[in-house]
Design an enzyme around this catalytic site. Sequence first.
Site, PDB file in Angstrom:
ATOM      1  N   SER A 106       0.838  -1.198   0.000  1.00  0.00           N
ATOM      2  CA  SER A 106       0.000   0.000   0.000  1.00  0.00           C
ATOM      3  C   SER A 106       0.882   1.260   0.000  1.00  0.00           C
ATOM      4  CB  SER A 106      -0.964  -0.031   1.191  1.00  0.00           C
ATOM      5  OG  SER A 106      -1.983   0.932   1.050  1.00  0.00           O
ATOM      6  N   ASP A 203     -10.186  -5.049  -3.989  1.00  0.00           N
ATOM      7  CA  ASP A 203      -9.593  -4.042  -3.112  1.00  0.00           C
ATOM      8  C   ASP A 203     -10.501  -2.810  -3.068  1.00  0.00           C
ATOM      9  OD1 ASP A 203      -8.053  -2.046  -1.900  1.00  0.00           O
ATOM     10  OD2 ASP A 203      -6.186  -2.730  -2.810  1.00  0.00           O
ATOM     11  N   HIS A 233      -7.700  -5.719  -0.084  1.00  0.00           N
ATOM     12  CA  HIS A 233      -6.567  -4.798  -0.002  1.00  0.00           C
ATOM     13  C   HIS A 233      -5.386  -5.412   0.740  1.00  0.00           C
ATOM     14  CE1 HIS A 233      -4.421  -1.035   0.053  1.00  0.00           C
ATOM     15  NE2 HIS A 233      -4.368  -1.029   1.362  1.00  0.00           N
TER      16      HIS A 233
END
Length: 257
Positions: A106, A203, A233
């Site tokens: 991320s 996600d 995610h």
Amino acid sequence: MIRQSVSQHGLVDRGDGVRLAYARLEGKGPTVVFLHGFMSDMEGGKALALEEHCRKAGQAFLRFDCSGHGKSEGAFTDGTISRWRDDVLVLLDQRTEGPLLLVGSSMGGWLALLAALARPERVKGLVLLAAAPDFTDWGLYADFTPEQREALSRDGQVAIPSEYGPDPYIYTKALIDDGANNRLLRGPIAFTGPVRLLHGQQDPDVPWTLALEIAEKLTTQSVRLHLVKDGDHRLSRPEDLDLLCSVVGELTATIGN
């Protein structure tokens, strides 16, 4: 038989009295370095799964908490993309040697790209999971309500409920302003090593199509994208972790010492 090492835990001063917590394994190169996401830390499932994979393979490994996260010192609200990028560089410079394979999750994917640009002679490969470069632009301010924008202007920060825990995400004006200075997707991303992108198509936070944009912007020709149709995610299910470790194993073998 490969002798399995024990992780060494410690703190490193980043130069201003703020100490950053880390854990590392000694082993063969390249050193695998895990970079966590926003409001996450080095104790998550992906970091620990990678550590165990590297321990079994005799691979050098480093995980750590950026300032204001986990066991590291500093206030979270003092953090910016530039500050956390510099935290990454401190750990790379002071606690690793030789070639590096950066694994970023991320926001950690954004930091990994920035670190690769800052240390091109050392970063030989990248594995990016649900990478979120420029998220302060496309994923924050653009989605704020008028009330949230007003709070940001008035208070210098805004709290947004999190789906991943009881504590809200705190976004500061400094974070958003600094993010604009670290945008990567408005031009080519100059990196020549192999890159592997992993992204779940379910996600809700980072659209999987962003992985296609990252692949297009990278100048390297060695880019592969692994889409997980039912992945979220976090990509932290056993099968997701198996995929991650397999991809990391492939690249460590490709990069070598």
